[in-house]
Scaffold this active site. Structure first.
Site, PDB file in Angstrom:
ATOM      1  N   HIS A  38      -2.565   6.019   4.671  1.00 54.67           N
ATOM      2  CA  HIS A  38      -1.151   6.252   4.945  1.00 54.67           C
ATOM      3  C   HIS A  38      -0.791   7.646   4.435  1.00 54.67           C
ATOM      4  CE1 HIS A  38      -0.883   2.198   6.126  1.00 54.67           C
ATOM      5  NE2 HIS A  38      -0.378   1.645   5.035  1.00 54.67           N
TER       6      HIS A  38
ATOM      7  N   CYS B  44       0.803  -1.227   0.000  1.00 58.94           N
ATOM      8  CA  CYS B  44       0.000   0.000   0.000  1.00 58.94           C
ATOM      9  C   CYS B  44       0.836   1.277   0.000  1.00 58.94           C
ATOM     10  CB  CYS B  44      -0.946   0.003   1.197  1.00 58.94           C
ATOM     11  SG  CYS B  44      -0.224  -0.649   2.700  1.00 58.94           S
TER      12      CYS B  44
HETATM   13  C1  11C Z   1       1.261  -2.068   6.635  1.00 58.78           C
HETATM   14  N1  11C Z   1       1.968  -1.855   4.336  1.00 58.78           N
HETATM   15  O1  11C Z   1       0.778  -0.924   6.614  1.00 58.78           O
HETATM   16  C2  11C Z   1       1.614  -2.790   5.371  1.00 58.78           C
HETATM   17  C3  11C Z   1       0.468  -3.688   4.997  1.00 58.78           C
HETATM   18  O2  11C Z   1       2.911  -6.213   1.811  1.00 58.78           O
HETATM   19  O3  11C Z   1       0.831  -5.969   1.356  1.00 58.78           O
HETATM   20  C4  11C Z   1       0.554  -4.340   3.641  1.00 58.78           C
HETATM   21  C5  11C Z   1       1.529  -5.468   3.563  1.00 58.78           C
HETATM   22  C6  11C Z   1       1.765  -5.914   2.147  1.00 58.78           C
HETATM   23  O4  11C Z   1       1.475  -2.682   7.675  1.00 58.78           O
END
Ligand code: 11C
Length: 344
Positions: free
Chosen positions: A248, A128
């Site tokens: 995010h 993401c």
């Molecule tokens: C998080 N980005 O915010 C991560 C979640 O490799 O698809 C997604 C993890 C992935 O913890």
């Protein structure tokens, strides 16, 4: 034409979003199979006003399936994704299991749609925090070139799943009631130590690698180079978890490959770029925030500033819903692109 679709991980946070998005975008579905672990099998989920019963995902689940969306964690993808491809399905995998494999396209349609053309049945959806950054950087890269990227993230708890959201909620109540906060999950369920996320900031997302970077940081670094076709581009990342639920945010420092550019030049290429919305006006305090980006499809960019020392340097603030464009929407857009281009 309509398609036989399967969702593996249908009862999870991202699986649920995929269902909503398929419904909202009227994805052409002939039949829908909802698959999960044995534990969640038997649940009933409404789709287009019809009840669908969730079945346990097994290697035999994919006969007759045209498109399978996988979002049940890396180990399930490792176990079942290739079985689904062997059965004739095209798999769009939302986990990190195959992202860096050669021959597996890693795609954000606004950035590298063409990489889908030669897929061999398995396509990966990026992390993401990577998706939203490359969507914002692509128009700048195309217009002016990119020499360097340094990103610090401010990531929502939902990236770590529903249990992490519950932990934030519980700890917030405990803190406000003057009780001791119970930290059992974050920063990473499988690591040795746990720290409270409520009223805190945790500079660890996923476990540490031997070079001192976390896996989340290395995902941002490696995936960005692959998606942007820029193996030589220097990318550095610091990933931090903050106590909010959705979206995010990222502070991104870039160096372009041209002298003399102004903030206006950056605005010009971001404004109207596919999937990007520019929200940037200091005089009216206009900029995106995690709350303002929640449940929206786009990647929002604001706070564009020229670096005060480096003539090629700019700073950006990039925000997007991590479960929408960061996961479910991008996954569905990959499938839509395959259909539109006759690449299925
Ligand atoms: C998080 N980005 O915010 C991560 C979640 O490799 O698809 C997604 C993890 C992935 O913890």
């Amino acid at each position: 034409k309509a398609y036989n679709v399967a969702i593996v991980g249908a009862t999870g946070a991202v699986g649920g979003k995929i269902l909503t998005i398929l419904q909202d975008r009227q994805f052409p579905i002939e039949s829908l199979k909802l698959l999960s672990s044995k534990r969640s099998a038997g649940k009933k989920i409404l789709f287009n006003n019809e009840e669908v019963t969730v079945e346990e995902a097994t290697p035999d689940s994919f006969t007759g399936v045209d498109i399978a969306f996988f979002s049940a964690g890396g180990s399930i993808s490792k176990k079942l994704a290739k079985k689904a491809v062997d059965a004739g399905a095209v798999v769009v995998d939302n986990t990190s299991a195959y992202r860096m494999d050669e021959g597996v396209p890693l795609v954000v349609p606004e950035v590298n749609e063409g990489d889908l053309k030669n897929h061999k049945g398995l396509i990966s959806n990026p992390n993401c925090s990577t998706i939203q950054m490359v969507a914002a950087l692509k128009p700048i890269q195309s217009a002016y070139g990119l020499n360097r990227v340094i990103v610090s993230t401010y990531q929502a708890v939902s990236g770590a799943g529903n249990a992490a959201c519950n932990e934030l909620e519980e700890q917030s109540k405990q803190y406000l009631n003057n009780e001791e906060m119970k930290a059992e999950l974050l920063p990473v369920g499988g690591d040795k130590n746990h720290y409270p996320i409520a009223f805190n900031a945790l500079p660890q997302i996923d476990v540490f690698g031997e070079n001192g970077y976390t896996f989340e940081e290395m995902k941002m670094i490696n995936e960005t180079k692959k998606i942007m076709h820029a193996q030589e581009l220097p990318v550095a990342a610091t990933c931090v978890r903050l106590p909010f639920f959705t979206s995010h945010a990222e502070s991104v420092y870039i160096e372009v490959n041209q002298d003399g550019l102004t903030v206006n030049d950056i605005w010009k290429v971001l404004d109207g770029a596919e999937g990007v919305i520019l929200e940037d006006n200091p005089s009216t305090q206009t900029y995106p925030t995690p709350l303002s980006a929640a449940n929206k499809d786009e990647v929002f960019v604001g706070r564009v500033r020229k670096d005060l020392d480096n003539k090629k340097g700019f700073h950006l603030w990039v925000v997007s819903d991590n479960l929408v464009k960061g996961a479910a929407l991008n996954t569905v857009q990959i499938a839509e692109s395959l259909i539109k281009n006759n690449w299925l």
